[in-house]
Every structure is written in structure tokens, then in C-alpha cells.
Enzyme design. Structure first.
Site, PDB file in Angstrom:
ATOM      1  N   ASN A  45       0.661  -1.158  -0.176  1.00 34.53           N
ATOM      2  CA  ASN A  45       0.139   0.120   0.134  1.00 34.53           C
ATOM      3  C   ASN A  45       0.835   1.324  -0.035  1.00 34.53           C
ATOM      4  O   ASN A  45       0.482   2.157  -0.832  1.00 34.53           O
ATOM      5  CB  ASN A  45      -0.789  -0.096   1.181  1.00 34.53           C
ATOM      6  N   ARG A 359     -10.583  -5.233 -14.513  1.00 37.67           N
ATOM      7  CA  ARG A 359      -9.495  -5.984 -14.079  1.00 37.67           C
ATOM      8  C   ARG A 359      -9.609  -7.565 -14.329  1.00 37.67           C
ATOM      9  O   ARG A 359     -10.315  -8.248 -13.675  1.00 37.67           O
ATOM     10  CB  ARG A 359      -9.031  -5.812 -12.404  1.00 37.67           C
ATOM     11  N   ARG A 389      -5.451   0.875 -13.495  1.00 42.42           N
ATOM     12  CA  ARG A 389      -3.919   1.120 -12.967  1.00 42.42           C
ATOM     13  C   ARG A 389      -3.058  -0.198 -12.502  1.00 42.42           C
ATOM     14  O   ARG A 389      -3.967  -0.895 -11.783  1.00 42.42           O
ATOM     15  CB  ARG A 389      -3.767   2.150 -11.856  1.00 42.42           C
ATOM     16  N   HIS A 419     -15.842   1.756 -15.210  1.00 43.37           N
ATOM     17  CA  HIS A 419     -15.329   1.175 -14.153  1.00 43.37           C
ATOM     18  C   HIS A 419     -16.663   0.337 -13.472  1.00 43.37           C
ATOM     19  O   HIS A 419     -16.440  -0.299 -12.695  1.00 43.37           O
ATOM     20  CB  HIS A 419     -15.143   2.166 -13.049  1.00 43.37           C
ATOM     21  N   TYR A 451     -11.664 -10.578  -2.027  1.00 39.61           N
ATOM     22  CA  TYR A 451     -12.332  -9.526  -1.871  1.00 39.61           C
ATOM     23  C   TYR A 451     -13.929  -9.746  -1.605  1.00 39.61           C
ATOM     24  O   TYR A 451     -14.653 -10.746  -2.291  1.00 39.61           O
ATOM     25  CB  TYR A 451     -12.529  -8.571  -3.264  1.00 39.61           C
ATOM     26  N   ARG A 552     -13.863   1.977   4.273  1.00 36.61           N
ATOM     27  CA  ARG A 552     -12.883   1.235   4.397  1.00 36.61           C
ATOM     28  C   ARG A 552     -11.762   1.957   4.359  1.00 36.61           C
ATOM     29  O   ARG A 552     -10.866   1.834   5.408  1.00 36.61           O
ATOM     30  CB  ARG A 552     -12.686   0.173   3.490  1.00 36.61           C
TER      31      ARG A 552
END
Length: 678
Positions: A45, A359, A389, A419, A451, A552
Site C-alpha cells: 500500500n 481488471r 492502473r 469502472h 474481496y 474502508r
């Protein structure tokens, strides 16, 4: 005149989230290997922060306005890195030792295994090394986020050179494990190289070596253009990105200042943040530490197989015509989603398939199904987002593969990302031609194991007709403008009606509250930033509405401020799975409306992306989803409260509390177990 509100700084808020990740690494109640994984996530991160946010913060016009925030961010990062080192050195490494694992961290290679390390160097490592002496004629440039040794070479009293030696962690494992008499030794690759530097520089009288890493800007400089060669243009930009603007030079303590200055000057790193780190960098690689005692990981939670309303012996599409279905990943098997695409690929009634892919999984079964569908004569249109990205190269690879099989590939224009997460199947069916899938997360079976997301499968014809309208618009490859009027009645689509609809829903709650009716708002997001929506929540709070937020990471809303947000509570959940679903619940005087979708409330999502949120019309699914959100709100084990100073406040008590992910797993597994008994 607009009332002056207080907001958290976006980047400080994000660093607060990464600090919460670090808390899990420090939590000795978490299994050891999972704590190591949280250390890895923290490191990864932070690298992304320096690649994505630091270039923005270091722009002069931004820095002039936010110098205090920039300084505070640096202070927070330094404190967090110190805490990272403390957790690793004082807690994790001693715990590994108790398991018979000696992690050789900072203390060199033990003499009784040194010969094995040397053999490994000459047999496996040496062929990947490309030492470079820094001289005026040197054209070498450190690659982004790659590890290097700075080697200071002394040839005589007045002859000194600096060399860089690559650490080939991309070609070899970062760690070598050697077992001796029931004791495992784990050694860093760079320590093996350090020990054998004399083989690279045999004429040097003496030498010192220090680890460094250069982090570079992750932005791609793409013109707003299109055409058949757009993927090739992206590939060229990906290569340039690895040599882009440097945002950070990370160096090992002890590197002499004059040599550090020489490196900064030689590689023109004057604008980069020069940060003294620990001895080792790229500790995201801890995720691959070669230790895996089963008792030191989370207990297995096998995904629940099956879903209510689906019979493996009948057509999945026939089941979908009877009722809306929902899959909650990773608690429930992703096979249901794969089945949706697989049946579409072979069903002779299917004529067209549309889907977005943001993705793409590395070995995507969904992409393979789409390829088969095209080869089976169906019209397949896939919008592959090139600007996802760090997934650009993989997305380009799959786009080429699908295109060569006959799939129509659509890329969005540079100024706009798509998206949204949706898929549409169109069949030869007079009354019910559309079947669809709308999700909160990517159509990616890999990330679906990690996820938490929610995927709606539906045959709701009016809503799916709107989805087809959206796909046809996206195929035009243009950014929406005032002439593009699409009257969405069911879907909430960014660039069209999403922000307006959410503002209307909040206004309705305000009207209920002012009229003495019941009102309330519960929202779960990954990120909350956009000021118009934040201000509307502040307005709702001042109207006396109880607002519950589960956010989050980035959260700019400041809870608990008198006259601003007294009725707003913000919580954050960090646990074994990454919380990823976006859910919006409006009480509506006892007739709740629930929406889910791809959109966080960030500037980028509202103004620069195509996002889709969707209503849940099935009362049964709505009730189930509200039960799930309620469990998360009641979490006292993995949830923390964010206070008005952006602190992560523990909710734990002396009694065993609620761990929402565990309770959700039990709830959904129970549903499947009951289904199997009928």
C-alpha cells in the site's frame, strides 16, 4: 452562502487506513502468517501511495496549498515505518523462532549454512547480475520499485567508485530457505549477493554495500485519442512509466551522506522524497515468505456451493427467469458467475453478449467463455478498460486474444474510465430476451477469492434494457455531453444521473425527518471524498437523521462535530477479506430502498468514470443484504470507530463480540445447508 464545513484530508485519511492494516499485523490474536501478510499489504500500500499520490502532492501548486498536510503525511509514514520495524523485529521474528524458523533479518548469514548460500549464488543467482559502475558515460537508470545494492568500491587511497548491482527478485525468489537439523533458515536474496560481491569486483581492496530503491510516478501520459492502435500506444506508455518521474529514493541507514548526494545528483532525483528506510525494502515480498505451518493461518472457510433457486440439472437461465439471484463472494462459490458466462457461450438461444472487464483475471475463465461464444457464432462485445492502473498490460494481452477470436473489443476514451461491472445476454425470447449481471466488484475469479463483493443476477427487463442502452452508448467511444440524454429510470449511471439520484434520495430522507416521519441512511463504501455528496450528508445530519457509514479507506467526512455531523458515525472494517462492496440503504419511512454498485463517492468516480449502481427489487434479497450490513455495523472485533481526529478506536470489549465476516459466512453457509435439506 454555503456553510463552511470541516473535512479530513484525503491522503491523511488513507494513511490512517494503512495504519489500521498495521494494527492487524501487530495483533497477536491474528495467526502469525496472516500477521506477516498484513505487513506485506502495508508495504505494498505504501509503495502505491508513493507511486500514485506523492506525484500529485509534490506538484508546486498543490504543495503550496497543502504544505501542512504534506508534512503531516511524512510524519505519519515515518511513525508507521518505525512501528512496522518494531512489529517485525520484536514480535514476528521471535514468533517464527518458536516455530523452528530462523529468519536471518539484519544479522547476516550463519556460518553453518554459508557454504549452501554460496553454492546457490554461483549456481542460480550470478547469471542474473548486471553490475554497473557509475561514470559519466553510464546510461543506466534504476528501474521503478526494483531493488539495488549501492556498492562503494575502494581501489586505493585516492581511487573510489560507486557501483549499482541489481537484486533479481523478479527472476528468483526473494528468499532462500535452508533446512538443517529440523531448523529452517530463511535468507534474503540481497544478503547472499552482498556476501559474494568480491566475485563481482575482485580488484577492489574493500567495499561497503547498502540497499536502495527508487519509486516512480504511476501516471500514464496518454493523449485523448482513439483508433485501432490504442493498445499499442498504451504498451509504449507502460514502458515509459517505468522510467518516469521519481517520487521517492529509499535508502538503507549508514549510506554515507556524500555518496547519497552523488546518487541523487547522478540520477537527477532532486525532486524525490529522500527517505531513510530499514535495511530491507520491498517488504511486500513477505507475502511469499517460505513458511506455511497450517496452525498459523486463518482456518479454512470453504466457499458455500450452490445458490438458492439454482438446480444443477436444469438451465441456469430458466432459474433466473423465476427470480433474481445474488452471489456473495467469497463466502459463496464463484462458479455461479462462471456458469452464467459458460451457458451464454453454448446456449443456442443466445444471440448477443455484452460485458465490461476492468481488471481481467490472469487466467480468466470468463474471457475464455467469451472467446468460445464468439467462435460459436454469437455477437460478443467486451469493453476492456486499458486504464485500470497496474493491470494495463494484462488487460491489453486479453483484449488482443479476444479480438483475434472475433470478439468486438471497445476501449474507453482517455478522459473517461469505465469502472462499471455489468454483463448482458440477449436471447431469442419474445417476452424476456434479456438476462443480466450487475456487481459491486470486478468480473475476476481471482480477486473474488479475496474481496467481499455482491453480484446480482436478474431478468428484470426494463433495467436490462437500460443496460443495453448504456452498452450501445459506450460503443460510440465518446465522453457524455449535454446532447447525450439517456433517461435512466432504474440504473444510476455516473455522468448521467448517479450523483443527482443520490442527492434526491438523501433529500427525501431529510423531508421525511422534517415531517416527523422515520428516516435513516446506511452506506458502505471503499472511499468517501466528493464534497457535494459529503455536504448533503452533513445537511442530513443537521436535520436529525441518523447516518451510519462503513468506509474502508479514504474518508473525508468528519463525524461527531457539533452543528455539522453530530448524527454521523463512521466505522472501518479490516479482516481476512478485503471489504469491497458498495451498498446504499435509505430508510424511506419504513419502506427501505437499497442500491448496490461499482461507485465510491470519490471525485474520480463521480466526474471521470462510467459507474453503475442498481436497485435491489427482490424483497428477499433486500432483506438478506440488510442483514449482512447490519452484521457489519454490529462488528466489535474487526471494526473500529473513526473519531473526529481520525483515530481508529477499537470497539472490543471483555466479552466475545461479533466478527462480521465470520457471522456472514455462517449466515450464508446456513442458507446453503438449509437449501440442501429440502
Amino acid at each position: 452562502m454555503m456553510e463552511k464545513y470541516r473535512y479530513f484530508n484525503r491522503d491523511i485519511s488513507w494513511l490512517s487506513f494503512n495504519g489500521r492494516v498495521l494494527q492487524e499485523a501487530a495483533n497477536e490474536a491474528v495467526p502469525l502468517m496472516e500477521r506477516i501478510r498484513f505487513l506485506s499489504i502495508f508495504s505494498s500500500n505504501l509503495d502505491e501511495f508513493y507511486r500514485v499520490r506523492m506525484p500529485y502532492l509534490q506538484k508546486k501548486e498543490i504543495l503550496d496549498r497543502n504544505e501542512d498536510a504534506y508534512s503531516k503525511a511524512g510524519t505519519m509514514i515515518n511513525k508507521q515505518q518505525d512501528e512496522f520495524g518494531r512489529i517485525l523485529s520484536e514480535s514476528v521474528i521471535p514468533s517464527l523462532s518458536q516455530l523452528g524458523v530462523h529468519f536471518c533479518y539484519k544479522n547476516g548469514i550463519p556460518s553453518d549454512i554459508a557454504n549452501v548460500a554460496d553454492d546457490y549464488f554461483f549456481a542460480q543467482v550470478a547469471g542474473f547480475l548486471q553490475p554497473v559502475v557509475l561514470e559519466k558515460s553510464t546510461l543506466f537508470f534504476p528501474e521503478n520499485n526494483q531493488l539495488y545494492l549501492v556498492v562503494i568500491l575502494q581501489y586505493s587511497a585516492d581511487k573510489e567508485r560507486i557501483a549499482l548491482v541489481n537484486i533479481p527478485a523478479g527472476n528468483l525468489s526473494r528468499f532462500l530457505k535452508i533446512t538443517r537439523e529440523k531448523q529452517d533458515y530463511i535468507i534474503f536474496l540481497e544478503d547472499i549477493i552482498k556476501r559474494n560481491l568480491k566475485s563481482l569486483f575482485p580488484e577492489a581492496i574493500s567495499m561497503q554495500s547498502f540497499n536502495i530503491k527508487v519509486t516512480r510516478d504511476a501516471e500514464l501520459d496518454m493523449m485523448d485519442e482513439d483508433g485501432d492502435d490504442i493498445a499499442e500506444k498504451f504498451e509504449k506508455q507502460l514502458i515509459k512509466r517505468e522510467l518516469g518521474f521519481a517520487t521517492r529514493l529509499l535508502f538503507e541507514p549508514g549510506l554515507p551522506l556524500r555518496h547519497l548526494q552523488n546518487i541523487i545528483s547522478f540520477f537527477d532525483l532532486k525532486s524525490a522524497s529522500v527517505v531513510q528506510g530499514g535495511r530491507y525494502h520491498n517488504l511486500k515480498d513477505l507475502a511469499s515468505l517460505p513458511v506455511s505451518p497450517p496452525a498459523e493461518t486463518y482456518p479454512k472457510w470453504p466457499a458455500a456451493e450452490g445458490i438458492e433457486g439454482v438446480n444443477e440439472h436444469t438451465s441456469f437461465f430458466d432459474s433466473l427467469l423465476e427470480r433474481d439471484l445474488m452471489v456473495h463472494a467469497p463466502y459463496q462459490s464463484y462458479d455461479t458467475i462462471l456458469r452464467f458466462f459458460n451457458e451464454a457461450a453454448i446456449n443456442p438461444q443466445v444471440e448477443e453478449i455484452y460485458t465490461t472487464m476492468y481488471r481481467v483475471a490472469h487466467d480468466s475463465k470468463i474471457a475464455f467463455a467469451l472467446i468460445s461464444a464468439a467462435k460459436n457464432g454469437k455477437k460478443v462485445t467486451v469493453l476492456v478498460e486499458l486504464k485500470a492502473r497496474f493491470d494495463e498490460a494484462n488487460n491489453i494481452r486479453w483484449a488482443k486474444k479476444m479480438k483475434s477470436a472475433g470478439v468486438k473489443i471497445v476501449h474507453s476514451v482517455n478522459a473517461l474510465k469505465v469502472h462499471a461491472k455489468l454483463a448482458l445476454v440477449k436471447r431469442k425470447h419474445a417476452s424476456c430476451p434479456y438476462l443480466g449481471l450487475l456487481a459491486t466488484g470486478n468480473l475476476n475469479e481471482g480477486t473474488a477469492r479475496l474481496y467481499t463483493d455482491h453480484i446480482l443476477l436478474t431478468a428484470h427487463q426494463p433495467m436490462l434494457l437500460e443496460a443495453e442502452t448504456l452498452f450501445r452508448f459506450l460503443s460510440k467511444k465518446k465522453k457524455p455531453d449535454s446532447s447525450d440524454i439517456i433517461a435512466f429510470q432504474h440504473l444510476l449511471v455516473a455522468q448521467f444521473n448517479l450523483q443527482t439520484k443520490f442527492l434526491q434520495l438523501i433529500d427525501r430522507e431529510i423531508a421525511h425527518a422534517k415531517s416527523g416521519r422515520e428516516a435513516g441512511i446506511t452506506i458502505k463504501l471503499n472511499n468517501l471524498e466528493e464534497e457535494i455528496l459529503v455536504n448533503k450528508l452533513y445537511e442530513a445530519s443537521n436535520a436529525g437523521i441518523n447516518i451510519r457509514l462503513i468506509v474502508r479507506s479514504v474518508c473525508r467526512i468528519v463525524p461527531g462535530v457539533k452543528g455539522q455531523s453530530e448524527n454521523i458515525t463512521v466505522k472501518r472494517i479490516v479482516d481476512r477479506y478485503l471489504e469491497h462492496g458498495r451498498v446504499f440503504i435509505f430508510h424511506n419511512d419504513g419502506q427501505p430502498e437499497l442500491f448496490m454498485g461499482s461507485a465510491d463517492w470519490m471525485n474520480r468516480n463521480i466526474y471521470r468514470r462510467i459507474e453503475v449502481c442498481f436497485p435491489i427489487y427482490s424483497e428477499k434479497l433486500k432483506a438478506q443484504m440488510m442483514d449482512i450490513i447490519e452484521l457489519q455495523w454490529q462488528d466489535t472485533e474487526q471494526a473500529v470507530l473513526i473519531d473526529s481526529d481520525l483515530n481508529n478506536i477499537s470497539l472490543k470489549t471483555d466479552n466475545k463480540g461479533i466478527r462480521s465476516q465470520e457471522e456472514i459466512y455462517r449466515l450464508l453457509s446456513k442458507d446453503i445447508a438449509e437449501l440442501k435439506t429440502h
